[in-house]
Motif scaffolding. Structure first.
Motif, mmCIF file in Angstrom:
data_model
loop_
_atom_site.group_PDB
_atom_site.id
_atom_site.type_symbol
_atom_site.label_atom_id
_atom_site.label_comp_id
_atom_site.label_asym_id
_atom_site.label_seq_id
_atom_site.Cartn_x
_atom_site.Cartn_y
_atom_site.Cartn_z
ATOM 1 N N GLY A 41 -13.492 -31.106 124.139
ATOM 2 C CA GLY A 41 -13.230 -29.912 124.927
ATOM 3 C C GLY A 41 -11.821 -29.378 124.741
ATOM 4 N N MET A 42 -10.882 -30.239 124.336
ATOM 5 C CA MET A 42 -9.482 -29.847 124.141
ATOM 6 C C MET A 42 -9.252 -29.112 122.824
ATOM 7 N N GLU A 43 -10.246 -29.109 121.939
ATOM 8 C CA GLU A 43 -10.097 -28.401 120.665
ATOM 9 C C GLU A 43 -9.774 -26.932 120.918
ATOM 10 N N GLY A 44 -8.736 -26.443 120.301
ATOM 11 C CA GLY A 44 -8.365 -25.044 120.465
ATOM 12 C C GLY A 44 -7.536 -24.760 121.700
ATOM 13 N N VAL A 45 -7.307 -25.757 122.537
ATOM 14 C CA VAL A 45 -6.496 -25.589 123.745
ATOM 15 C C VAL A 45 -5.049 -25.975 123.432
ATOM 16 N N GLU A 46 -4.099 -25.162 123.849
ATOM 17 C CA GLU A 46 -2.685 -25.491 123.667
ATOM 18 C C GLU A 46 -2.314 -26.608 124.643
ATOM 19 N N VAL A 47 -2.066 -27.778 124.124
ATOM 20 C CA VAL A 47 -1.783 -28.937 124.969
ATOM 21 C C VAL A 47 -0.372 -29.446 124.692
ATOM 22 N N ASN A 94 -1.957 -43.129 126.388
ATOM 23 C CA ASN A 94 -1.448 -44.373 126.978
ATOM 24 C C ASN A 94 -2.315 -44.882 128.120
ATOM 25 N N LEU A 95 -3.142 -44.001 128.694
ATOM 26 C CA LEU A 95 -4.024 -44.419 129.783
ATOM 27 C C LEU A 95 -5.162 -45.306 129.297
ATOM 28 N N SER A 96 -5.625 -45.049 128.068
ATOM 29 C CA SER A 96 -6.831 -45.740 127.597
ATOM 30 C C SER A 96 -6.875 -45.745 126.074
ATOM 31 N N GLU A 97 -7.218 -46.894 125.483
ATOM 32 C CA GLU A 97 -7.402 -46.970 124.021
ATOM 33 C C GLU A 97 -8.515 -46.029 123.580
ATOM 34 N N ALA A 98 -9.565 -45.922 124.409
ATOM 35 C CA ALA A 98 -10.692 -45.045 124.065
ATOM 36 C C ALA A 98 -10.231 -43.595 123.993
ATOM 37 N N MET A 99 -9.372 -43.179 124.934
ATOM 38 C CA MET A 99 -8.876 -41.807 124.934
ATOM 39 C C MET A 99 -7.979 -41.565 123.733
ATOM 40 N N ALA A 100 -7.117 -42.539 123.421
ATOM 41 C CA ALA A 100 -6.242 -42.413 122.249
ATOM 42 C C ALA A 100 -7.074 -42.273 120.978
ATOM 43 N N ARG A 101 -8.118 -43.071 120.876
ATOM 44 C CA ARG A 101 -9.002 -43.008 119.707
ATOM 45 C C ARG A 101 -9.657 -41.634 119.576
ATOM 46 N N GLU A 102 -10.166 -41.091 120.684
ATOM 47 C CA GLU A 102 -10.861 -39.801 120.621
ATOM 48 C C GLU A 102 -9.906 -38.645 120.331
ATOM 49 N N ILE A 103 -8.672 -38.739 120.789
ATOM 50 C CA ILE A 103 -7.676 -37.718 120.444
ATOM 51 C C ILE A 103 -7.431 -37.730 118.936
ATOM 52 N N LEU A 104 -7.259 -38.925 118.372
ATOM 53 C CA LEU A 104 -7.046 -39.045 116.930
ATOM 54 C C LEU A 104 -8.266 -38.610 116.128
ATOM 55 N N LEU A 127 -3.312 -32.987 114.958
ATOM 56 C CA LEU A 127 -2.069 -33.515 115.519
ATOM 57 C C LEU A 127 -0.862 -33.337 114.600
ATOM 58 N N TYR A 128 -1.048 -32.618 113.483
ATOM 59 C CA TYR A 128 0.074 -32.487 112.545
ATOM 60 C C TYR A 128 1.262 -31.743 113.164
ATOM 61 N N LYS A 129 1.014 -30.945 114.219
ATOM 62 C CA LYS A 129 2.110 -30.259 114.914
ATOM 63 C C LYS A 129 2.923 -31.233 115.753
ATOM 64 N N PHE A 130 2.292 -32.368 116.091
ATOM 65 C CA PHE A 130 2.959 -33.402 116.891
ATOM 66 C C PHE A 130 2.890 -34.741 116.152
ATOM 67 N N PRO A 131 3.577 -34.854 115.021
ATOM 68 C CA PRO A 131 3.451 -36.087 114.214
ATOM 69 C C PRO A 131 3.874 -37.342 114.962
ATOM 70 N N ASP A 132 4.855 -37.217 115.857
ATOM 71 C CA ASP A 132 5.292 -38.403 116.607
ATOM 72 C C ASP A 132 4.199 -38.896 117.544
ATOM 73 N N VAL A 133 3.395 -37.945 118.072
ATOM 74 C CA VAL A 133 2.255 -38.312 118.919
ATOM 75 C C VAL A 133 1.221 -39.077 118.084
ATOM 76 N N ALA A 134 0.920 -38.539 116.900
ATOM 77 C CA ALA A 134 -0.052 -39.202 116.018
ATOM 78 C C ALA A 134 0.397 -40.616 115.669
ATOM 79 N N LEU A 158 -0.601 -35.269 125.861
ATOM 80 C CA LEU A 158 -1.377 -36.045 124.887
ATOM 81 C C LEU A 158 -0.978 -37.519 124.919
ATOM 82 N N LEU A 159 0.328 -37.766 124.983
ATOM 83 C CA LEU A 159 0.802 -39.151 125.040
ATOM 84 C C LEU A 159 0.395 -39.820 126.341
#
Length: 446
Positions: free
Chosen positions: A79-85, A95-105, A110-117, A90-91
């Motif tokens: 659902g976050m695709e195309g949303v300015e976040v 950090n709340l959940s490995e599952a959430m981190a996995r789905e974000i990746l 994420l190339y605009k936020f390489p440190d997040v990736a 994102l971090l």
């Protein structure tokens, strides 16, 4: 838009205790597993679209549920695709959940936020099951800064699932020191070999020193330039281990004649002969008539080749994975006849052909198949066990006189399938039960 997606978009208007109620309803026993996953995913889609409006406490409550209901986090990320976040958000989510981190990746650019990736990669890399992470990173890989690329790859360097997806998707020319990935798994080595054509000459030369990529090189051989085809063939001539992998996978049906002759010559000796035979057996229906005749002739003269040739035919005929991939292995009637005739004349070929007994049921001449199995009696017990409802395809009169353990096994098989047999076969069995004690013992045991 589904009802659950609408609820997700309205989540900011609900007090936190109401959010808990929504989750409790979705996790109630009245929802079956399929409904539960679908509804959590749709709820997540709605939440993802308005992610910037959701307070952190509510997000924490929702994302923590992903430990058990991972489709919720998948939906949020989608659902976050195309949303300015904001990258801090994102971090926070990652950090709340490995599952959430996995789905974000797996879902977001994420190339605009390489440190997040980079930071999410460190969270996710210990997980074994990370679908779509490797392919999503690969699609945007050249947009990341060079240092970030190195750190992301370093985080995932021992994660086989990531590397498999990543190397399937990324252009290998974008990578330095690709040999570092060799040896992680057979599948990864095969991908690298198959995509050898993407690499510069210096890297090609270096990678040809790794026999484990040879199977992939064989599969991707036609993608190489003529110059590099010649180089690969030279490698096959001088390196037996490389030759084994290459001969197991090269497609002879699309190969230039000059290379066919060289490879046939290489594959005439010992272990390589068996590998070559297995390849030609596994691709027999697709070979030219000249190659078919050559393979049959070699099988008559070379026992090692004959064994592999039989194994290749047997495994290909009974391969369920080929069926799933839509690859039909079908022998013409005249080819079936030539193969069965060869089996009677070559014990090595017969042993290979009888490797997977289910393959025999694909031959039309059931009488000849039965004669073959009776000739090699050590295969009869297993063959009889696999009869099932196909008993009626065979002339039972040739089996009913069998004695000993084979007779007992036959009796059990006949009993299990008695109701499905033709009337004349049932009458024949009842007659023989009175004449063959072993057959009778097996029949009554059932």
């Amino acid at each position: 838009m589904s009802l659950m997606e609408k609820i997700g978009e309205l989540i900011t208007e609900l007090p936190s205790e109401y959010v808990k109620v929504v989750i409790q309803i979705l996790t109630a026993d009245s929802w079956n597993r399929l409904d539960r996953d679908v509804n959590f995913y749709q709820l997540g889609l709605g939440i993802g679209k308005i992610i910037n409006k959701v307070d952190k406490e509510t997000l924490k409550l929702l994302v923590k549920s992903c430990e058990y209901y991972q489709s919720l986090c998948r939906g949020i990320a989608k659902g976050m695709e195309g949303v300015e976040v904001d990258k801090d958000l994102l971090l926070y989510l990652g950090n709340l959940s490995e599952a959430m981190a996995r789905e974000i990746l797996a879902n977001l650019e994420l190339y605009k936020f390489p440190d997040v990736a980079e930071k999410l990669a460190l969270i996710v890399s210990p997980l074994k099951h990370i679908p779509n992470v490797g392919s999503n990173i690969a699609r945007q890989f050249d947009k990341f800064p060079l240092e970030s690329r190195k750190r992301i790859i370093d985080a995932f360097k021992d994660n086989v699932m990531f590397l498999y997806e990543f190397l399937q998707t990324v252009n290998l020319s974008k990578l330095d020191n690709i040999e570092e990935f060799i040896g992680k798994s057979k599948e990864i080595d095969e991908i690298i070999g198959y995509r050898l054509y993407e690499l510069n000459d210096k890297m090609k030369e270096k990678l040809l020193n790794y026999p484990s990529i040879a199977s992939g090189v064989g599969k991707g051989f036609q993608n190489l330039s003529y110059y590099w085809k010649r180089k690969v063939i030279e490698k096959v001539k001088e390196d037996k281990e490389f030759a084994k992998g290459f001969l197991s996978s090269i497609d002879f049906s699309s190969l230039e004649d000059e290379f066919v002759e060289v490879l046939i010559e290489i594959g005439k000796q010992g272990e390589l002969a068996r590998v070559l035979g297995k390849n030609l057996g596994g691709s027999f229906p697709y070979l030219t008539e000249d190659l078919k005749a050559l393979a049959l002739n070699m099988a008559e003269k070379n026992p090692d080749f004959a064994l592999g040739f039989g194994e290749g035919i047997s495994e290909a005929l009974s391969s369920f994975s080929n069926f799933i991939r839509g690859k039909i292995y079908e022998l013409k009637k005249e080819d079936q006849e030539r193969i069965l005739n060869l089996a009677f004349n070559s014990e090595s070929f017969a042993k290979g052909l009888l490797t997977v007994l289910n393959s025999l049921f694909f031959f039309e001449d059931k009488e000849k198949v039965l004669e073959l199995v009776i000739k090699y009696k050590e295969y009869l017990p297993n063959f009889i066990q696999q009869f099932g409802r196909r008993l009626s395809d065979f002339d039972l009169s040739k089996l009913l006189s069998l004695k000993g353990e084979i007779g007992i096994e036959l009796g059990k098989a006949l009993c299990r399938n008695f109701a499905n047999l033709k009337r004349e076969n049932r009458e024949l069995i009842l007659k023989w039960i009175n004449e063959n004690e072993d057959l009778k013992e097996g029949f009554l045991e059932c």
